[in-house]
Scaffold this motif. Structure first.
Motif, short mmCIF file in Angstrom:
data_model
loop_
_atom_site.label_atom_id
_atom_site.label_comp_id
_atom_site.label_asym_id
_atom_site.label_seq_id
_atom_site.Cartn_x
_atom_site.Cartn_y
_atom_site.Cartn_z
N LEU A 47 -6.09 0.91 12.98
CA LEU A 47 -5.50 1.93 12.10
C LEU A 47 -4.63 2.82 12.97
CD1 LEU A 47 -5.27 3.67 9.49
CD2 LEU A 47 -7.17 5.01 10.40
N GLN B 162 -13.37 7.55 7.41
CA GLN B 162 -13.66 6.34 6.65
C GLN B 162 -13.33 5.08 7.45
OE1 GLN B 162 -15.40 6.57 3.88
NE2 GLN B 162 -15.29 8.76 4.33
N ALA B 163 -12.25 5.13 8.20
CA ALA B 163 -11.86 3.96 9.01
C ALA B 163 -12.90 3.73 10.11
CB ALA B 163 -10.49 4.19 9.62
N LEU C 113 -8.03 1.52 2.42
CA LEU C 113 -8.96 1.10 3.47
C LEU C 113 -9.89 -0.03 3.03
CD1 LEU C 113 -9.81 4.59 5.00
CD2 LEU C 113 -8.46 2.79 6.07
N ARG D 262 -15.85 1.99 8.92
CA ARG D 262 -15.60 0.56 8.71
C ARG D 262 -15.50 -0.22 10.01
NH1 ARG D 262 -13.79 -1.16 3.87
NH2 ARG D 262 -13.86 0.44 2.28
N ALA E 287 -6.62 6.87 0.01
CA ALA E 287 -7.18 6.40 1.28
C ALA E 287 -8.25 5.34 1.03
CB ALA E 287 -7.76 7.57 2.06
N ASP E 288 -9.16 5.62 0.09
CA ASP E 288 -10.26 4.66 -0.19
C ASP E 288 -9.70 3.32 -0.65
OD1 ASP E 288 -12.13 6.56 0.46
OD2 ASP E 288 -12.48 7.19 -1.61
N MET F 116 -13.04 0.22 12.23
CA MET F 116 -11.64 -0.02 12.63
C MET F 116 -11.38 0.68 13.97
SD MET F 116 -9.66 0.45 8.99
CE MET F 116 -8.06 -0.17 9.54
N ILE G 1 -9.24 10.01 6.39
CA ILE G 1 -8.86 8.61 6.68
C ILE G 1 -9.55 8.15 7.99
CG2 ILE G 1 -6.93 7.07 7.26
CD1 ILE G 1 -5.16 8.91 5.44
N HIS H 129 0.82 -1.22 0.00
CA HIS H 129 0.00 0.00 0.00
C HIS H 129 0.86 1.28 0.00
CE1 HIS H 129 -3.52 -2.39 0.35
NE2 HIS H 129 -3.19 -2.88 1.52
#
Ligand code: RIB
Length: 299
Positions: A132, A147-148, A123, A151, A119-120, A153, A144, A81
């Protein structure tokens, strides 16, 4: 449960000086050494050496940063990544004085070219329960985090280096803060020099859902896990270079928790790992292997 560290990769230029350069002064250094560094890279290496399985996400320049990726691979970190961006890899100009203390000037380079698309993409490979880890040396940190969190995280934030952007991040999504006294007082709007007990109270009031690891320099650290307060002293060693000691501490602490260590054991390993790191020159190269940490006396 996987660990994703979305963080900086820097080339560290470390200059040995008699004293830190002052305004208007031109100063000669007695040596220059080049190390792999960046808070993100250092923490990934420490996490991996602590025994965790780590994916590092970030960016280097078009042609000057591949040795940083090699360094991560050598330490067992997954690097798929890490993107290449036009222009230069991030770097740090580090002045180191005879006491082993440092001051650091950063150039963000590729670290500041991380986009929402990056980022998308990264992730997408992580989900509920994965960790994360973030520091404050890359772009799009707020996005970030959002979005995390969506999800599911677990978000670990080391708000270092502290700047005005930190206040714009969705800090209520953070599950673990790892920070020093200056960062803690800035985050809580308290004066520099506020007593550690008062700082911890303020952090707990501001971030009631988070676990908090507050480092106190020579006085060690305190950790609040939501129920219990733990204290950890430092391990005293001759100081050669303090660069990356905090990153080593962070990596060994979170890596330990992820391996299933209790907080007391993870703190003890983190303190011992950081002591070994300050007794050696450089950033990433100073981070010890787990076997060395376990063999280190508590002092
Ligand atoms: O924490 C130490 C690190 O801060 C150095 O390796 C330097 O690159 C800066 O990011």
């Amino acid at each position: 449960m996987k660990i994703l560290n979305f963080g900086s990769l820097n080339i560290d230029y470390t200059y040995q000086v008699d004293h830190f350069v002052r305004a208007g002064e031109t100063l000669s250094s007695s040596s220059l050494q080049v190390f792999s560094g960046g808070k993100g890279l250092n923490q990934s290496i420490a996490l991996s050496k602590a025994g965790a399985q780590v994916w590092h996400a970030g960016a280097v320049g078009a042609s000057d940063g591949d040795f940083l990726i090699e360094e991560l691979l050598k330490a067992g970190v997954s690097t798929e990544h890490i993107a290449h961006k036009d222009g230069q890899t991030g770097h740090a100009i580090i002045q180191k004085d005879p006491q082993g203390q440092n001051c650091i000037l950063l150039y963000g380079g590729a670290n500041q070219q991380i986009s929402r698309e990056d980022a998308d993409r990264v992730l997408a490979g992580f989900g509920a329960g994965d960790f994360l880890i973030l520091q404050n040396e890359i772009s799009e940190i707020g996005y970030i985090m959002e979005q995390a969190h969506r999800r599911g995280m677990k978000i670990v934030l080391n708000p270092s280096p502290m700047d005005e952007k930190i206040g714009t991040y969705p800090l209520e999504t953070v599950d673990y803060f790892l920070l020093n006294e200056v960062e803690a007082s800035d985050l809580c709007g308290l004066e520099a020099g506020t007593e550690p007990e008062r700082l911890m109270e303020a952090l707990r009031a501001h971030f009631p859902k988070a676990s908090i690891l507050l480092t106190l320099g020579g006085d060690g650290s305190v950790y609040w896990d939501g129920e219990t307060l733990y204290r950890q002293g430092i391990v005293k060693v001759p100081v050669v270079d303090t660069t990356a000691a905090g990153d080593t501490f962070t990596g060994y602490f979170i890596g330990g928790l992820q391996r299933g260590e209790d907080a007391r054991t993870a703190l003890s390993h983190a303190a011992r790992a950081a002591a070994i790191a300050v007794s050696r020159p450089g950033a990433a190269p100073s981070i010890p292997e787990r076997a060395e940490v376990e063999a280190q006396e508590l002092g």
